[in-house]
Write a protein that holds these residues in place. Structure first.
Motif, short mmCIF file in Angstrom:
data_model
loop_
_atom_site.label_atom_id
_atom_site.label_comp_id
_atom_site.label_asym_id
_atom_site.label_seq_id
_atom_site.Cartn_x
_atom_site.Cartn_y
_atom_site.Cartn_z
N ILE A 1 1.74 9.88 -5.23
CA ILE A 1 2.28 11.17 -4.81
C ILE A 1 3.35 11.65 -5.80
N LEU A 2 4.30 10.77 -6.14
CA LEU A 2 5.37 11.15 -7.06
C LEU A 2 4.83 11.46 -8.45
N THR A 3 3.80 10.74 -8.85
CA THR A 3 3.21 11.00 -10.17
C THR A 3 2.65 12.40 -10.25
N ARG A 4 1.92 12.82 -9.22
CA ARG A 4 1.37 14.18 -9.22
C ARG A 4 2.48 15.21 -9.16
N LEU B 1 0.83 -1.20 0.00
CA LEU B 1 0.00 0.00 0.00
C LEU B 1 0.86 1.25 0.00
N SER B 2 1.94 1.26 0.79
CA SER B 2 2.78 2.45 0.86
C SER B 2 3.42 2.75 -0.49
N ARG B 3 3.80 1.70 -1.23
CA ARG B 3 4.40 1.93 -2.55
C ARG B 3 3.38 2.54 -3.51
N LYS B 4 2.13 2.05 -3.48
CA LYS B 4 1.10 2.62 -4.36
C LYS B 4 0.83 4.07 -3.99
#
Length: 744
Positions: free
Chosen positions: A251-254, A243-246
């Motif tokens: 977050i990084l995508t945005r 879950l933390s990776r998703k």
């Protein structure tokens, strides 16, 4: 560095609670020193990670827990209700309640309690998810913190600007977006992310569409990841399922979408996506599969490249051509359906796709050089951040010729031995490097990493030391049998010639005469001369040193000959000419190590012309006659005991080249000497190199015969290296012994 806005009293830059007051001990953490502050931050991060871990577990197990708890409570409630009904007496039955009595039916106490528990749990689930997201914002590294590590990339070119082949198959390449044809970009977008230019990094519509299709198919039929999400996975995140990776990915995508333009994201993706067979990026894949630059690929080839993205190790021209053709047709269908190509273009591309075949590059070269240069490229400083373009010194025509000549001569001689070659320009640039017979069978670089005895090629250093001490080529030395504590050197033919000139002794490579002279000059002086010429490996100061008994890499011996040829000490081989950003900004010229001066260097340089005379005599009338060229050349043969090693090192024009032949297990060869096979390989390679039209322009250096005098002492480097450095004579004081010359 971009940071998230503070929420709930959390300092997102420090990842710890904000406070304007002092802590419990009455001392501000920052005033206590780094150790206490860092421990507080570490403790805060540890606590936050624990909360995040618990939240993640709660979110993942919440639904299952609710379901199991509900079943348990309902079963207990039913049991209590049945029990109470059995205890009730018919005479004392409670008054009827419900519709007939006009009063609302009241559930038992257990049922009301269950409703409250389930309601609280359902209300807490969004809170748990929101808390997980908030903690991820705070604790997980943001894009700027990870960017420098993830986006630094080195791309290599050969001396003429072409992509350098890495590991024998994969070219090092990077292409700006405007060099990709429109149909290639459209092919990738059509099959991987049709709404790339409409969404903000996470495509809710695509996720819903993929979810619906997966439900209907009963499996994973479609994914909802955007190109931006894929780039984040490629460049920033480890391949794990959690879950933390998703959350981190989202977050990084945005952040990436806010930081970079769509064009920048698309360029990075096309140069980073893995497409099988060791090819990272579309430019590398286009070269590997179709021997084409990315700007020259056809529509069908573009569709094929886009088709590989989903399963590159399985769907590629070399692994499963039919599977590639089938998925390539789907890409063309998608492009046509989305209006990116018309029906005629699609029809022609389908016909080409049906006949599509891989066309790998015909020539693969420079593999040992590539390995050598990639090991040292990371030490460059300063290096451009992001994607940097490194122009190497490798000359493809010379490299291909070196590999071909070695293989042809070894095959013609029926030899199963290994071979190595290194060719240097007068400034030290490595023009060609061969580390073995077949890179596919052995990646060990025998030109750089093999420690082998140089044999009589080391006699050049012995005679140079003697000339620097005042000997002259016409001086007579003794070639006679001698015994030095049981060591008795023998000439190759077993004969001794008495008094001979230095010139004749060197040309005939007489062992006894060389050891006699070495003992007169002094083994310590010979070792010092070797060190001055740049030989760093251990030298055993025994009489056998004069005959090359100490093991030295071929590249170091060739560098020593380069110092004599050019008059520049130190003479160091290098493989990278310049570094710059992809757009040419921040270009850094990587110049060779400047020459030094000093008493010892001056003595050696004063003797280099006489030494060159001796080396030319070897080729004209000595053991190296098979290395003869149509123009002046200088060199020396070398053969170790029982022909375990055979070498020829020398120079002509603007090339200094060393050749070695031997067996990896150090077993004897059958009659191979330095004046035979190595001299023949050296001669043929030098002919090719000297006849190349651009041979004198690549390295930017003139003929060795007209090389200018060495530069002055490198004061800056020496001051940095030695506190006791004296600029007046370029020397420093070591821990013991007399002052030494700084050759940095």
């Amino acid at each position: 560095m971009r940071r998230f806005a503070s929420r709930g009293g959390i300092d997102t830059e420090r990842g710890a609670p904000m406070s304007k007051t002092e802590d419990e001990s009455g001392t501000n953490a920052q005033e206590r020193g780094d150790g206490s502050s860092q421990s507080s931050v570490a403790a805060g991060r540890a606590f936050g990670k624990a909360v995040l871990r618990d939240a993640r577990r709660g979110a993942a197990l919440g639904a299952g827990a609710l379901q199991r708890g509900g079943r348990l409570l309902w079963s207990r409630l039913a049991a209590k209700t049945t029990k109470s009904e059995r205890r009730a007496s018919p005479a004392r039955s409670p008054a009827p309640r419900g519709p007939e009595s006009g009063a609302p039916a009241s559930p038992p106490f257990g049922r009301r309690r269950l409703r409250r528990l389930m309601g609280a749990a359902l209300l807490s689930l969004p809170v748990i998810i929101a808390l997980s997201a908030a903690m991820a914002h705070i604790l997980l590294p943001n894009l700027e913190e990870m960017g420098a590590r993830a986006e630094d990339r080195q791309v290599f070119e050969d001396a003429h600007g072409a992509p350098l082949i890495i590991r024998g198959a994969v070219p090092s390449a990077y292409a700006p977006l405007d060099t990709f044809p429109r149909h290639l970009v459209d092919a990738v977008i059509a099959i991987e992310d049709r709404r790339f230019f409409q969404h903000g990094g996470i495509d809710i519509e695509a996720i819903a569409r993929a979810l619906l299709r997966n439900i209907r198919s009963g499996g994973i039929a479609e994914g909802g990841s955007t190109l931006t999400q894929q780039l984040v996975k490629i460049s920033y995140l480890a391949p794990e399922r959690s879950l933390s990776r998703k959350l981190h990915e989202a977050i990084l995508t945005r952040q990436l979408e806010r930081r970079d333009s769509k064009e920048q994201i698309l360029e990075a993706y096309l140069n980073s996506v893995y497409l099988g067979s060791g090819a990272t990026g579309v430019p590398a894949a286009a070269r590997i599969y179709f021997d084409s630059a990315p700007e020259d690929v056809t529509l069908a080839q573009s569709a094929a490249l886009a088709a590989m993205i989903q399963a590159p190790s399985v769907v590629n021209p070399l692994a499963d051509l039919e599977a590639l053709r089938a998925r390539g047709a789907l890409v063309l269908d998608a492009m046509e359906a989305q209006g990116r190509i018309d029906a005629d273009e699609a029809g022609q591309a389908r016909d080409e796709m049906a006949a599509l075949v891989p066309r790998p590059p015909a020539i693969r070269y420079g593999t040992w050089f590539s390995d050598w240069i990639t090991r040292s490229a990371e030490t460059l400083a300063p290096a451009p951040r992001g994607v940097s373009l490194l122009r190497t010194t490798l000359e493809p025509d010379l490299q291909v010729a070196a590999e071909r000549i070695i293989e042809q001569h070894l095959a013609a001689a029926g030899s199963g031995a290994q071979a190595a070659l290194v060719a240097l320009r007068p400034d030290g640039a490595v023009a060609a490097m061969v580390g073995g017979r077949d890179y596919g069978e052995s990646q060990f670089n025998r030109a750089v990493d093999a420690l082998r005895q140089p044999g009589s090629t080391f006699k050049t250093i012995v005679y140079l030391a003697a000339l620097a001490e005042g000997f002259e080529p016409g001086d007579r030395i003794l070639d006679r049998q001698l015994d030095i504590d049981g060591y008795t050197p023998v000439n190759f033919d077993g004969r001794y010639r008495g008094e001979v000139t230095m010139l004749d002794a060197f040309a005939a490579s007489l062992n006894a005469a060389t050891v006699n002279m070495a003992m007169t000059v002094g083994l310590d002086r010979i070792a010092q001369t070797a060190r001055t010429l740049g030989i760093d490996t251990e030298l055993r100061q025994t009489p056998a040193l004069a005959l090359g008994a100490s093991e030295i890499p071929l590249i170091e011996m060739t560098e020593a000959y380069g110092a004599i040829a050019t008059g520049r000490i130190p003479f160091e081989a290098f493989g990278i000419r310049s570094a710059s950003g992809m757009a040419g900004q921040d270009r850094i010229a990587l110049n060779p190590v400047p020459g030094a001066s000093g008493p010892q260097i001056d003595r050696i340089m004063a003797a280099r012309q006489d030494m060159a005379t001796l080396l030319r005599r070897v080729i004209d009338d000595g053991t190296g006659r098979r290395a003869a060229l149509t123009q002046p050349a200088a060199g020396k043969t070398g053969t170790t005991q029982e022909s375990r090693d055979a070498l020829f090192i020398g120079w002509s024009g603007d090339l200094i080249t060393g050749v070695w032949i031997g067996n990896d297990d150090n077993t004897p060869m059958d009659g191979v000497t330095g004046g035979g096979l190595p001299a023949q390989i050296w001669s043929e390679f030098m002919i090719v190199g000297l006849n190349l039209a651009d041979a004198t322009t690549v390295g930017g250096a003139k003929s060795l015969e007209t090389t200018p005098a060495p530069a002055q002492c490198n004061v800056t480097a020496c001051r940095r290296a030695y506190r006791s450095f004296d600029v007046s004579d370029c020397t420093f004081q070591p821990y013991s012994g007399p002052r030494k010359l700084c050759t940095r």
